[in-house]
Write an enzyme that holds these catalytic residues in place. Sequence first.
Site, PDB file in Angstrom:
ATOM      1  N   ASP A  76       0.838  -1.283   0.030  1.00 10.47           N
ATOM      2  CA  ASP A  76       0.115   0.108  -0.163  1.00 10.47           C
ATOM      3  C   ASP A  76       0.962   1.389  -0.130  1.00 10.47           C
ATOM      4  O   ASP A  76       2.089   1.261   0.106  1.00 10.47           O
ATOM      5  CB  ASP A  76      -0.912  -0.098   1.228  1.00 10.47           C
ATOM      6  CG  ASP A  76      -2.149   0.849   0.836  1.00 10.47           C
ATOM      7  OD1 ASP A  76      -2.278   1.616   0.001  1.00 10.47           O
ATOM      8  OD2 ASP A  76      -3.433   0.837   1.572  1.00 10.47           O
ATOM      9  N   TYR A  77       0.251   2.330  -0.001  1.00 10.00           N
ATOM     10  CA  TYR A  77       1.086   3.692  -0.230  1.00 10.00           C
ATOM     11  C   TYR A  77       2.150   3.882   0.818  1.00 10.00           C
ATOM     12  O   TYR A  77       1.586   4.388   1.997  1.00 10.00           O
ATOM     13  CB  TYR A  77      -0.066   4.860  -0.376  1.00 10.00           C
ATOM     14  CG  TYR A  77       0.269   5.971  -0.886  1.00 10.00           C
ATOM     15  CD1 TYR A  77      -0.121   6.279  -1.829  1.00 10.00           C
ATOM     16  CD2 TYR A  77       1.016   7.201  -0.024  1.00 10.00           C
ATOM     17  CE1 TYR A  77       0.077   7.666  -2.669  1.00 10.00           C
ATOM     18  CE2 TYR A  77       1.519   8.196  -0.876  1.00 10.00           C
ATOM     19  CZ  TYR A  77       0.923   8.708  -1.974  1.00 10.00           C
ATOM     20  OH  TYR A  77       1.053   9.632  -2.616  1.00 10.00           O
TER      21      TYR A  77
END
Length: 739
Positions: free
Chosen positions: A280-281
Site C-alpha cells: 500500500d502507499y
Amino acid sequence: MKQVRKRFATVLPFFLMILLQAPALPQSSAEEKFLDSLISGMTLPEKIGQLVQWNGSNPDGEKLLRDGGIGSFLNIRNREEINRLQKIAVEETRLGIPLIIGNDVIHGYQTTFPIPLATAASWNPELLKKACRIAAYEAAENGTRWTFAPMVDIARDPRWGRIAEGFGEDPFLGGRMAEASVEGFQGGNMTSEGGIAACTKHYVAYGAAIAGKDYNTVDISERTLREVYLPPFHAAVNAGAATMMSAFNDLNGVPASCNYFTLTQILRNEWGFEGFVVSDYNSIGELIHHRVAGDKAQAALEAIRAGVDMDMVGDTLAGNIYSPNLETLVRPGRISEEIINEAVRRVLRIKYRLGLFRHPYSIAEYAWNDTLPDAEKQKVALQLARESIVLLKNENSLLPLRRDVKSIAVIGPLADNRDEMLGTWTCEPIIANVVTILEGIRGRVSPGTKVEYAKGCGITGEDTSGFDQAVRAAREADAVVLVVGESKSMSGEAASRASLDLPGVQQQLVERIHATGTPVVVVLINGRPLTIGRIAENIPAVVDAWFLGDQAGNAAADVLFGDYNPSGKLPVTFPRSVGQIPIYYSYKSTGRPFDPHNKFTTKYIDAPVTPLYPFGYGLSYTRFVCSNLKINPPQARLGENIMVSVDVTNSGKIAGLEIVQLYLCDRVASVTRPVKELKGFRKVDLKPGETRRIEFTISPEMLSFYDINMRKITEPGLFDVMVGGNSEEGISAPFELVE
Ligand code: NOJ
C-alpha cells in the site's frame, strides 16, 4: 482484424523476436520462456526498476524511467500523459519494458456506480460484474490497465470509514462479490479488449482495526483470520486476481507489509497465487513507524523477503525504499538476487498477461471494438443503484408514494447535491450526469404535483437558520421526502468516526419536520451503518440509499414511487448504538448465551443485545413466504453433497424480487462455531401469488472448518439449515452427517 495506429506502432524488436518464437508453445510455457529470456538480459538496477512504482509524473521520475528505474506509475489519469510515458518506456529504455499504470478505479471510471458497500446490498454478483466490466473498459481506454480494487476487507466495525469500500461483514457474501469484481475487471482473459488487472486489497485483516480507527493495530486469532478475513481474498485468487495489495496494518505483531506468513506461506504456498503483490502507499516505508525496521534498508529487506514485490510510492518524495535500497542489499549478499528475480518475474508475468508487450498504449489507440454506448452504461448504473437500495421501514405502507400527490416537500442537505451522490473514491465522473434525489423526484411526479425544495441545514455545522423554511415547506406538503446522512468525505480512507449519529443538526431537523405531522419518508445517504434508532422509531418510512453514483436520484425515485419494488438486503448489521460495536450476525454462542430472564448471561444492562437491523434484512412492497423446506438426504455421508429445496411464494399483490438466504449451523463441534453462517443465496423474481421451488447445494466444503490445529476438517454430527429473508427470520430443519 485489430490494427495498431501508426503513432504507437513501434515496439522493440527484442520483444517481437521473443514473442514470435513463442506461438507454438502452450500459453504457460510460452509465458515462462518469454520471462526467462527477458530476465536473463536484465541488469540488477533494471530488475529493481520493475519493482518501483512512482506516484504521478515529474522530471525526476522521467529521468529514472529513461534509465529503466521505474516499472509502474499510479495516480496519472491523463491519457496523453500515460501514452507519453509509455512511449518513453517502450522506445527509449534499453529493454523497452512497458509500464503498468495503476489507479483506484473503485466503483467506476467515468460512469459512476454505487459504492461497493451499496453494491453488496444488491446481492447481485452478476450485475456487479457488468459494472466492473464497464469501469475496466473506460479505464483501459484512458490508459489505466490496473485497478486497486476490489477491496474485500471484511468490516464489522462501522466506525471504520473504509467499510464503505468493501462488501460488508460476511465472508461468504464478500467472497461472491470479490469473484464478480475480479471477473468483471479482468474480463476473463486480461489481454482481451478492455481487461485490466485487479488488485485485491488490503491483504490482510485491515478491516479489523482496533476500535474502528483507520490504520490501527489488528490483533486477531489465526482462526478468525482464516474463517473471517481470508476467505474473500482466497475467492479472488481463485477467480484469477492478478495482483494483491499488502495492507498498512500490523497483524498479530507482524505488519501486513512484511508478513511472510500471510504473503508467502498462505498466499503463494497454500493458494498458489502467481501474480504480484504491491505494497500500500508507502506501507514499506511505514515499517519504520511500526518500529520493526530501523531504517529504509531494513524496511526494504523485511518487505521483499516476506513477499512484497512492488514498492508503491517508490519515489523520492515519499517512500523511496526499494530504489535504491534493494541494490545495497544485494551487492554485499544480504539478500540473494534470486529473491529479486522472483519478484521481477511476477511483475513481468502480469504485464505479459495484460498483453502490454504487444499493446502497451491506451486501448483507445487501437482500432478495437468500442465499449457499450453511454446510455447502456447508465442503464447498468441505474439497475445496480435500484438493487442496492434497502427499504428499512414502511409503516402502514406509506411507500410507494402516489406520483399524482398534490404536493411534495423535498428537504435536507443531501437532497440536491450532485457531487455528494458519488461517494468516496471517484475517477473521472461527469458531474453533469449525476441525478440528485430532488431531480429524480421532479422527473417522476405527475405534471400537476408541486415539488418544494428546502435544504434545511448543512450536512455538518450548527446552523439552524434554514429550519423554519423547511418546516413551512413540510407543513404545506402532503408528503415529505427528507434526505439526510453523511457527506461523502465522512467515509472512505482516514474517515473513522467515534459517533455514528447523523452529523451536525440533521437529527434536530428530522424532529422538527416530523413534528409538522406531514408523513415523512427519510432517505438515508450513508457510507456505513448509522445509529438511526430515533428515526427508526418515529419516522414511518426509511429508505437506505447509500451513495448510489450517477443514477442516485432516478433509482431513489423509482423506489419512492414504486417503479422499482425495493429488493436490497443489508450486507452489514445496523447497531442501535456505538456501544454495541462490533455487532454481527455470526457471533458465537458463548458459555452463557443471552437469556432475558437470567442476569448472568451475555448482555448489556443498559442496551438491548439485538441490532437495530440485522444482516440480510430489507423490506419489499410485497411479502415473501418460505415453506416446505426439504433436505436430501436428511442423513448424508461425509464428502457427499446435500440438496436443500424450499418453496418461495410472493403472497402480496405486486411483483418483486426476494433474496433467499441459506444459513448453516454446526450444532456440536470440536471447536466453537458461529451460531449461523451464510452459505448460499438466490435472488428470485416472483409475480404476485407465484410460488417457485428453489434449490441450494451444500457442498462438503461448506460444512468444513478449521480444527484445533488449523487443519480444514468436517466432523460428523447434526447441522441446522435455516432458509429465509434475513439472518434472523426463516424456517429451519436439521440434517445429519455420518461417517
Ligand atoms: C492508499 C489506500 O489505502 C489504497 O486503498 C489505495 O489503493 C492507495 N492509497 C493508492 O491510492
